[in-house]
Write an enzyme that holds these catalytic residues in place. Structure first.
Site, PDB file in Angstrom:
ATOM      1  N   CYS A 122      13.048  10.372   8.236  1.00  0.00           N
ATOM      2  CA  CYS A 122      12.813   9.895   9.602  1.00  0.00           C
ATOM      3  C   CYS A 122      14.084   9.955  10.438  1.00  0.00           C
ATOM      4  O   CYS A 122      14.033  10.167  11.633  1.00  0.00           O
ATOM      5  CB  CYS A 122      12.247   8.490   9.585  1.00  0.00           C
ATOM      6  SG  CYS A 122      13.170   7.390   8.517  1.00  0.00           S
ATOM      7  N   LYS A 155       0.858  -1.185   0.000  1.00  0.00           N
ATOM      8  CA  LYS A 155       0.000   0.000   0.000  1.00  0.00           C
ATOM      9  C   LYS A 155       0.895   1.235   0.000  1.00  0.00           C
ATOM     10  O   LYS A 155       1.457   1.606   1.015  1.00  0.00           O
ATOM     11  CB  LYS A 155      -0.901  -0.019   1.251  1.00  0.00           C
ATOM     12  CG  LYS A 155      -2.260   0.619   1.076  1.00  0.00           C
ATOM     13  CD  LYS A 155      -2.238   2.110   0.826  1.00  0.00           C
ATOM     14  CE  LYS A 155      -1.968   2.906   2.072  1.00  0.00           C
ATOM     15  NZ  LYS A 155      -1.749   4.350   1.774  1.00  0.00           N
ATOM     16  N   GLU A 167       8.745   0.958  11.451  1.00  0.00           N
ATOM     17  CA  GLU A 167       9.823   1.945  11.325  1.00  0.00           C
ATOM     18  C   GLU A 167       9.149   3.302  11.409  1.00  0.00           C
ATOM     19  O   GLU A 167       8.460   3.712  10.479  1.00  0.00           O
ATOM     20  CB  GLU A 167      10.561   1.720   9.997  1.00  0.00           C
ATOM     21  CG  GLU A 167      11.961   2.290  10.023  1.00  0.00           C
ATOM     22  CD  GLU A 167      12.009   3.691   9.487  1.00  0.00           C
ATOM     23  OE1 GLU A 167      11.768   4.632  10.300  1.00  0.00           O
ATOM     24  OE2 GLU A 167      12.266   3.855   8.300  1.00  0.00           O
ATOM     25  N   GLU A 171       8.754  15.550  16.132  1.00  0.00           N
ATOM     26  CA  GLU A 171       9.281  15.429  14.776  1.00  0.00           C
ATOM     27  C   GLU A 171       8.614  16.493  13.890  1.00  0.00           C
ATOM     28  O   GLU A 171       7.391  16.520  13.766  1.00  0.00           O
ATOM     29  CB  GLU A 171       8.967  14.024  14.246  1.00  0.00           C
ATOM     30  CG  GLU A 171       9.570  13.757  12.887  1.00  0.00           C
ATOM     31  CD  GLU A 171       9.331  12.316  12.419  1.00  0.00           C
ATOM     32  OE1 GLU A 171       8.181  11.863  12.458  1.00  0.00           O
ATOM     33  OE2 GLU A 171      10.303  11.669  12.007  1.00  0.00           O
TER      34      GLU A 171
HETATM   35  P1  NAI Z   1       1.083   8.384   8.099  1.00  0.00           P
HETATM   36  O1  NAI Z   1       1.733   7.524   9.119  1.00  0.00           O
HETATM   37  O2  NAI Z   1      -0.372   8.723   8.262  1.00  0.00           O
HETATM   38  O3  NAI Z   1       1.248   7.711   6.642  1.00  0.00           O
HETATM   39  C1  NAI Z   1       2.151   6.678   6.331  1.00  0.00           C
HETATM   40  C2  NAI Z   1       1.436   5.563   5.586  1.00  0.00           C
HETATM   41  O4  NAI Z   1       0.476   4.965   6.453  1.00  0.00           O
HETATM   42  C3  NAI Z   1       0.640   6.026   4.364  1.00  0.00           C
HETATM   43  O5  NAI Z   1       0.722   5.035   3.369  1.00  0.00           O
HETATM   44  C4  NAI Z   1      -0.778   6.121   4.899  1.00  0.00           C
HETATM   45  O6  NAI Z   1      -1.774   5.998   3.916  1.00  0.00           O
HETATM   46  C5  NAI Z   1      -0.812   4.951   5.846  1.00  0.00           C
HETATM   47  N1  NAI Z   1      -1.829   5.026   6.906  1.00  0.00           N
HETATM   48  C6  NAI Z   1      -2.374   6.129   7.462  1.00  0.00           C
HETATM   49  N2  NAI Z   1      -3.257   5.780   8.418  1.00  0.00           N
HETATM   50  C7  NAI Z   1      -3.256   4.426   8.477  1.00  0.00           C
HETATM   51  C8  NAI Z   1      -3.941   3.467   9.286  1.00  0.00           C
HETATM   52  N3  NAI Z   1      -4.805   3.832  10.223  1.00  0.00           N
HETATM   53  N4  NAI Z   1      -3.681   2.150   9.090  1.00  0.00           N
HETATM   54  C9  NAI Z   1      -2.798   1.754   8.159  1.00  0.00           C
HETATM   55  N5  NAI Z   1      -2.121   2.622   7.367  1.00  0.00           N
HETATM   56  C10 NAI Z   1      -2.344   3.938   7.523  1.00  0.00           C
HETATM   57  O7  NAI Z   1       1.939   9.698   7.983  1.00  0.00           O
HETATM   58  P2  NAI Z   1       1.448  11.150   7.474  1.00  0.00           P
HETATM   59  O8  NAI Z   1       0.101  11.456   8.061  1.00  0.00           O
HETATM   60  O9  NAI Z   1       1.597  11.164   6.010  1.00  0.00           O
HETATM   61  O10 NAI Z   1       2.534  12.115   8.124  1.00  0.00           O
HETATM   62  C11 NAI Z   1       2.393  12.578   9.461  1.00  0.00           C
HETATM   63  C12 NAI Z   1       3.715  12.652  10.149  1.00  0.00           C
HETATM   64  O11 NAI Z   1       4.259  11.346  10.284  1.00  0.00           O
HETATM   65  C13 NAI Z   1       4.798  13.412   9.413  1.00  0.00           C
HETATM   66  O12 NAI Z   1       4.700  14.781   9.641  1.00  0.00           O
HETATM   67  C14 NAI Z   1       6.048  12.803   9.988  1.00  0.00           C
HETATM   68  O13 NAI Z   1       6.347  13.435  11.209  1.00  0.00           O
HETATM   69  C15 NAI Z   1       5.667  11.371  10.233  1.00  0.00           C
HETATM   70  N6  NAI Z   1       6.140  10.481   9.163  1.00  0.00           N
HETATM   71  C16 NAI Z   1       7.233   9.710   9.379  1.00  0.00           C
HETATM   72  C17 NAI Z   1       7.723   8.911   8.376  1.00  0.00           C
HETATM   73  C18 NAI Z   1       8.934   8.073   8.580  1.00  0.00           C
HETATM   74  O14 NAI Z   1       9.591   7.730   7.616  1.00  0.00           O
HETATM   75  N7  NAI Z   1       9.241   7.666   9.786  1.00  0.00           N
HETATM   76  C19 NAI Z   1       7.117   8.879   7.052  1.00  0.00           C
HETATM   77  C20 NAI Z   1       5.933   9.671   6.928  1.00  0.00           C
HETATM   78  C21 NAI Z   1       5.492  10.448   7.952  1.00  0.00           C
END
Ligand code: NAI
Ligand code: MG
Length: 498
Positions: free
Chosen positions: A311, A203, A277, A408
């Site tokens: 990250c 996904k 992660e 973050e």
């Molecule tokens: P997110 O964690 O919501 O999105 C990451 C992935 O998870 C996307 O594919 C999204 O569609 C999916 N997702 C969202 N809700 C889900 C759920 N309930 N169950 C399963 N999958 C789900 O991250 P978002 O909202 O894009 O970004 C928010 C913050 O998260 C950012 O500002 C950053 O601080 C952090 N982040 C950290 C990342 C990392 O590499 N550690 C990557 C992306 C965001």
């Protein structure tokens, strides 16, 4: 003809820099005419592109222009179920039974096709995600290919990775990836899972699905048996449906800590294996004996690489008190030279913020930093009118308890803190719920080793930062998650070992 190079007064304010001049670059745009983006993409299930059950598609844009690039299918629980069933069938009937050396050949083929199409993949990655073309061209895409090459080599050598044990695949893996390194994260997830004999439902993130869908075309071209890799696009609800599907044996997630915790709750008490992660708030620690100019480059790379959407970004800079003045002065001069703008320009250092939502989050945290009394310094660079942009920024006078030192930001924003002794550096650096990465800058080898022992972080870079290699494991401590990706360790989460 215009002259290629002209000099102009630097835009950065401040007495130290006003006397300097910088080279101004003529535009050097990567062309987009060699790239084919379809007007609409469907789901990739069972080796074919199929319409979503919802009959709904959503727009995907270029964050540097806000222009629409394509429409992406919104997969729902029915689509996830269809994909999981295809993955299960492919697992039982084909993939797990195939000689491992044959599996390896398919993975090698994917790696070579990524290389072959690297130019187009880099351009699409940049158009859909906002990152500078020089990064997608030189880092994201080559590293994605390297991950497939590396794990292709492991496919028939699992007995050497786990000597004297019996190794078997887990089954169907559900993999959910973020938007900051779209194709690279797909590679990190797919390559080890395939090498170990699992089948997959992937996904991608909703803002950056395009390179995953081109990867689906590559997977077709590589003639991977249908159902071995399925790609279901959509937003959080699609991801949640994948997490809760009863026939998924393993979930691998990269993204926010908040969603990671939700996934951990959803999988608790089930048979599903899980790796997470999550976020980070990494310390980048500069001792007074560090080679300063080199350290400045490491600090810049640590926080402004990929607009800080990283990250493991070095988002908390710890400077030993005796060198605070020169470090701040050099940092100020250096961020004034960062070229911010069109990500397709080969000279661009800092591209567009990935989405309006992410830009809002960055602005909110920066406002909190100002309100809590930290002193802000921003590059005076001009920002384009359309699209999502944030100027490279750092804060001094940051308190340990300030939100900008704890949360973050995931943007081009650095918090500068100070320390006097190595013990104080360790204590402050570890004072965070996260533990993904850290940087140490010093001439002293013994200090590097001692710091590496005491810092609670999965990856520690010494006199460098943000170095990635498929052979090297990556992953977190504490709320940064668990499980390792990359290297031999990266096979562990995808096998049963008896
Ligand atoms: P997110 O964690 O919501 O999105 C990451 C992935 O998870 C996307 O594919 C999204 O569609 C999916 N997702 C969202 N809700 C889900 C759920 N309930 N169950 C399963 N999958 C789900 O991250 P978002 O909202 O894009 O970004 C928010 C913050 O998260 C950012 O500002 C950053 O601080 C952090 N982040 C950290 C990342 C990392 O590499 N550690 C990557 C992306 C965001
Ligand atoms: Mg979210």
């Amino acid at each position: 003809m215009t002259t290629a190079i002209e000099t102009r007064e630097r835009l950065t304010p401040g007495p130290a820099s006003s006397a300097l001049v910088e080279w101004a670059y003529s535009p050097s745009l990567e062309s987009t005419d060699h790239v084919k983006i379809e007007p609409r993409y469907n789901l990739f299930i069972g080796g074919k592109f199929v319409e979503p059950h919802s009959k709904r598609w959503f727009e995907t844009i270029n964050p540097a222009t806000e222009g629409t690039l394509s429409e992406i299918a919104e997969g729902d629980a029915e689509d996830v179920d269809r994909a999981v069933r295809e993955a299960r069938r492919a697992y039982e009937k084909v993939w797990r039974k195939m000689p491992a050396a044959e599996r390896g050949k398919y993975i090698f083929r994917i790696a070579r096709l990524i290389q072959e199409k690297s130019r187009a993949l880099a351009v699409v990655e940049t158009m859909n995600g906002g990152k500078p073309i020089k990064e997608s061209r030189d880092i994201d895409i080559p590293l994605a290919a390297a991950h497939f090459f590396y794990y292709a080599g492991w496919a028939d050598k699992l007995d050497y990775a786990f000597p004297n044990r019996t190794v078997s695949p887990i089954g169907v893996a559900g993999q959910i990836i973020p938007w900051n390194f779209p194709l690279l994260m797909a590679a990190w997830k797919l390559a080890p899972a395939l090498a170990a004999g699992n089948t997959i439902v992937l996904k991608p993130a909703e803002t950056t699905s395009l390179t995953s869908l081109i990867l689906a075309q590559i997977i077709q071209e590589a003639e991977l048996p249908p159902g071995v890799v399925n790609i279901v696009t959509g937003a959080g609800a699609t991801g949640a449906a994948l997490v809760s599907h009863p026939d998924v044996d393993k979930i691998a997630f990269t993204g926010s800590t908040e969603v990671g915790k939700r996934i951990q709750r959803a999988t608790a008490g089930t048979h599903k294996k899980l790796t997470l992660e999550l976020g980070g708030k990494a310390p980048n620690i500069v001792f007074e004996d560090a080679p300063l100019d080199q350290a400045i480059e490491g600090i810049i790379n640590g926080i402004y690489f990929n607009q800080g959407h990283v990250c493991c970004a070095g988002s908390r800079l710890f400077v030993q008190e005796s060198i605070v003045e020169p470090v701040i002065r050099k940092l100020r001069d250096r961020i004034g030279t960062l070229r911010v703008g069109n990500p397709l320009d080969k000279n661009t250092d800092v591209g567009a913020i990935n989405s309006r939502a992410q830009l809002d989050k960055i602005r909110e945290l920066v406002d909190s930093g100002i309100e809590e009394g930290a002193e802000i310094f921003q590059s005076a660079c001009a920002l384009p009118e359309r699209g999502f942009w944030f100027a490279p920024t750092f804060f001094t006078g940051v308190g340990q308890s300030n939100r900008i030192a704890q949360e973050e930001i995931f943007g081009p924003v650095l918090s500068v803190l100070t320390f006097r002794t190595p013990e104080e550096a360790v204590e402050k650096a570890n004072n965070t719920p996260y533990g993904l990465s850290a940087g140490v800058w010093t001439e002293k080898g013994s200090r590097i080793l001692k710091m590496a022992q005491k810092l609670r972080a999965g990856v520690i870079w010494a006199n460098t930062y943000n170095k990635f290699d498929p052979t090297s494991p990556f992953g977190g401590f504490k709320e940064s998650g668990f499980g390792r990706e990359g290297g031999m360790h990266g096979l562990g989460p995808y096998v049963h070992v008896e």
